[in-house]
Design an enzyme around this catalytic site. Structure first.
Site, PDB file in Angstrom:
ATOM      1  N   LYS A  76     -21.911  44.139  -9.480  1.00 20.10           N
ATOM      2  CA  LYS A  76     -22.373  45.530  -9.336  1.00 20.10           C
ATOM      3  C   LYS A  76     -21.842  46.176  -8.063  1.00 20.10           C
ATOM      4  O   LYS A  76     -21.355  47.288  -8.087  1.00 20.10           O
ATOM      5  CB  LYS A  76     -23.906  45.607  -9.240  1.00 20.10           C
TER       6      LYS A  76
ATOM      7  N   ARG B 122     -35.529  47.202  -9.343  1.00 27.88           N
ATOM      8  CA  ARG B 122     -35.477  45.791  -9.683  1.00 27.88           C
ATOM      9  C   ARG B 122     -36.776  45.317 -10.341  1.00 27.88           C
ATOM     10  O   ARG B 122     -36.889  44.139 -10.676  1.00 27.88           O
ATOM     11  CB  ARG B 122     -35.280  44.981  -8.411  1.00 27.88           C
TER      12      ARG B 122
ATOM     13  N   ARG C 142     -18.692  33.578  -2.307  1.00 24.22           N
ATOM     14  CA  ARG C 142     -18.560  34.926  -1.738  1.00 24.22           C
ATOM     15  C   ARG C 142     -18.490  34.884  -0.208  1.00 24.22           C
ATOM     16  O   ARG C 142     -19.218  34.136   0.436  1.00 24.22           O
ATOM     17  CB  ARG C 142     -19.762  35.760  -2.188  1.00 24.22           C
TER      18      ARG C 142
ATOM     19  N   ARG D  28     -23.493  35.088   3.317  1.00 26.94           N
ATOM     20  CA  ARG D  28     -24.855  35.624   3.414  1.00 26.94           C
ATOM     21  C   ARG D  28     -25.858  34.478   3.339  1.00 26.94           C
ATOM     22  O   ARG D  28     -25.666  33.541   2.574  1.00 26.94           O
ATOM     23  CB  ARG D  28     -25.099  36.585   2.243  1.00 26.94           C
TER      24      ARG D  28
ATOM     25  N   ARG E 115     -32.969  33.487  -6.611  1.00 24.18           N
ATOM     26  CA  ARG E 115     -32.676  34.890  -6.938  1.00 24.18           C
ATOM     27  C   ARG E 115     -32.497  35.060  -8.442  1.00 24.18           C
ATOM     28  O   ARG E 115     -32.877  36.078  -9.016  1.00 24.18           O
ATOM     29  CB  ARG E 115     -31.431  35.358  -6.179  1.00 24.18           C
TER      30      ARG E 115
HETATM   31  P1  AMP Z   1     -28.745  42.454  -3.015  1.00 27.54           P
HETATM   32  O1  AMP Z   1     -27.752  42.679  -1.936  1.00 27.54           O
HETATM   33  O2  AMP Z   1     -28.871  43.600  -3.967  1.00 27.54           O
HETATM   34  O3  AMP Z   1     -28.545  41.131  -3.730  1.00 27.54           O
HETATM   35  O4  AMP Z   1     -30.176  42.361  -2.286  1.00 27.54           O
HETATM   36  C1  AMP Z   1     -30.453  41.388  -1.306  1.00 27.54           C
HETATM   37  C2  AMP Z   1     -31.951  41.206  -1.146  1.00 27.54           C
HETATM   38  O5  AMP Z   1     -32.541  42.440  -0.708  1.00 27.54           O
HETATM   39  C3  AMP Z   1     -32.711  40.836  -2.397  1.00 27.54           C
HETATM   40  O6  AMP Z   1     -32.648  39.449  -2.690  1.00 27.54           O
HETATM   41  C4  AMP Z   1     -34.125  41.298  -2.025  1.00 27.54           C
HETATM   42  O7  AMP Z   1     -34.722  40.412  -1.103  1.00 27.54           O
HETATM   43  C5  AMP Z   1     -33.826  42.595  -1.289  1.00 27.54           C
HETATM   44  N1  AMP Z   1     -33.770  43.740  -2.235  1.00 27.54           N
HETATM   45  C6  AMP Z   1     -32.673  44.494  -2.530  1.00 27.54           C
HETATM   46  N2  AMP Z   1     -32.974  45.452  -3.417  1.00 27.54           N
HETATM   47  C7  AMP Z   1     -34.290  45.291  -3.712  1.00 27.54           C
HETATM   48  C8  AMP Z   1     -35.202  45.956  -4.581  1.00 27.54           C
HETATM   49  N3  AMP Z   1     -34.806  46.988  -5.355  1.00 27.54           N
HETATM   50  N4  AMP Z   1     -36.488  45.514  -4.613  1.00 27.54           N
HETATM   51  C9  AMP Z   1     -36.900  44.504  -3.839  1.00 27.54           C
HETATM   52  N5  AMP Z   1     -36.105  43.805  -3.010  1.00 27.54           N
HETATM   53  C10 AMP Z   1     -34.804  44.200  -2.935  1.00 27.54           C
END
Ligand code: AMP
Length: 214
Positions: free
Chosen positions: A13, A88, A122, A155, A166
């Protein structure tokens, strides 16, 4: 155009939102990036979410919705945006629907094994945020960003335990959004296991269709 990019972590994404966003002139709003910035800057929000993110859990809905609402109030979103990583959960989607009309939701379909391979390989540039992969998109010099010479890092939540968690969280809390948006006639599926170029071509077709419909 107001778009949501939906899909498991590692489905691509972020990479596709960044490329297509530049192409069509829409800002990419990644809640993950916003939270990571808060952690990096040591803000109050950052201190609250750091541990949650490292474990691969979700930040509480109220905090996340407040962050997005504030971000969508800024001038650069007037012509539209790509939401990457939000909503989410169903409550997040319902909150969003109460203050924004969404034009389309793109669902990036990608199996668990592909996700694990992508995330564990990554690497991200600490300075400019460029994304690499040790096998699929390696930098010219190991550990160094091609674009800006910055240091590449892994990360915390791209470690294997966190990746598995996740995925569990995605299946339990985010996957129900596929049915939610399909039921509202907004969902468009993309095969995200293909190469970036092929997924991009498919995505461009979806956006063309959406533009015609709008
Ligand atoms: P991402 O970079 O989108 O994989 O997000 C990294 C982390 O940020 C996730 O594993 C959550 O801990 C937090 N996070 C990101 N977006 C959301 C969301 N919409 N709702 C809740 N937690 C989020």
């Amino acid at each position: 155009m107001r778009l949501i990019f939906l899909g498991a972590p590692g489905a691509g994404k972020g990479t596709l939102a960044s490329t297509i966003g530049k192409e069509i002139g829409l800002p990419q709003l990644s809640t993950g990036d916003l939270f990571r910035d808060a952690v990096k800057n040591g803000t109050e929000l950052g201190l609250r979410v750091k541990g949650i993110m490292e474990k691969g859990e979700l930040v509480p809905d109220e905090l996340t919705v407040a962050l997005v609402r504030e971000r969508l109030g800024r001038a650069d979103t007037a012509q539209g945006y790509i939401l990457d990583g939000f909503p989410r959960t169903i409550p997040q989607a319902e909150a969003l629907a109460s203050f924004q009309r969404i034009d389309g939701v793109v669902n990036f379909q990608c199996g668990d094994e592909v996700v694990v391979r992508r995330l564990s390989g990554r690497r991200i540039c600490r300075s400019c945020g460029a994304i690499y992969h040790v096998e699929n998109m390696p930098p010219r010099r190991e550990g160094i960003c091609d674009r800006c010479g910055g240091e590449l890092y892994i990360r915390d939540d791209d470690r294997i335990d966190s990746i598995r968690n996740r995925l569990r969280v995605y299946q339990a809390q985010t996957e129900p959004l596929i049915g939610y948006y399909r039921g509202r006639g907004l969902l468009h599926d993309i095969d995200a296991e293909q190469t970036v170029e092929k997924s991009l071509a498919q995505l461009r077709k979806v956006l063309k269709k959406l533009r015609k419909a709008g």
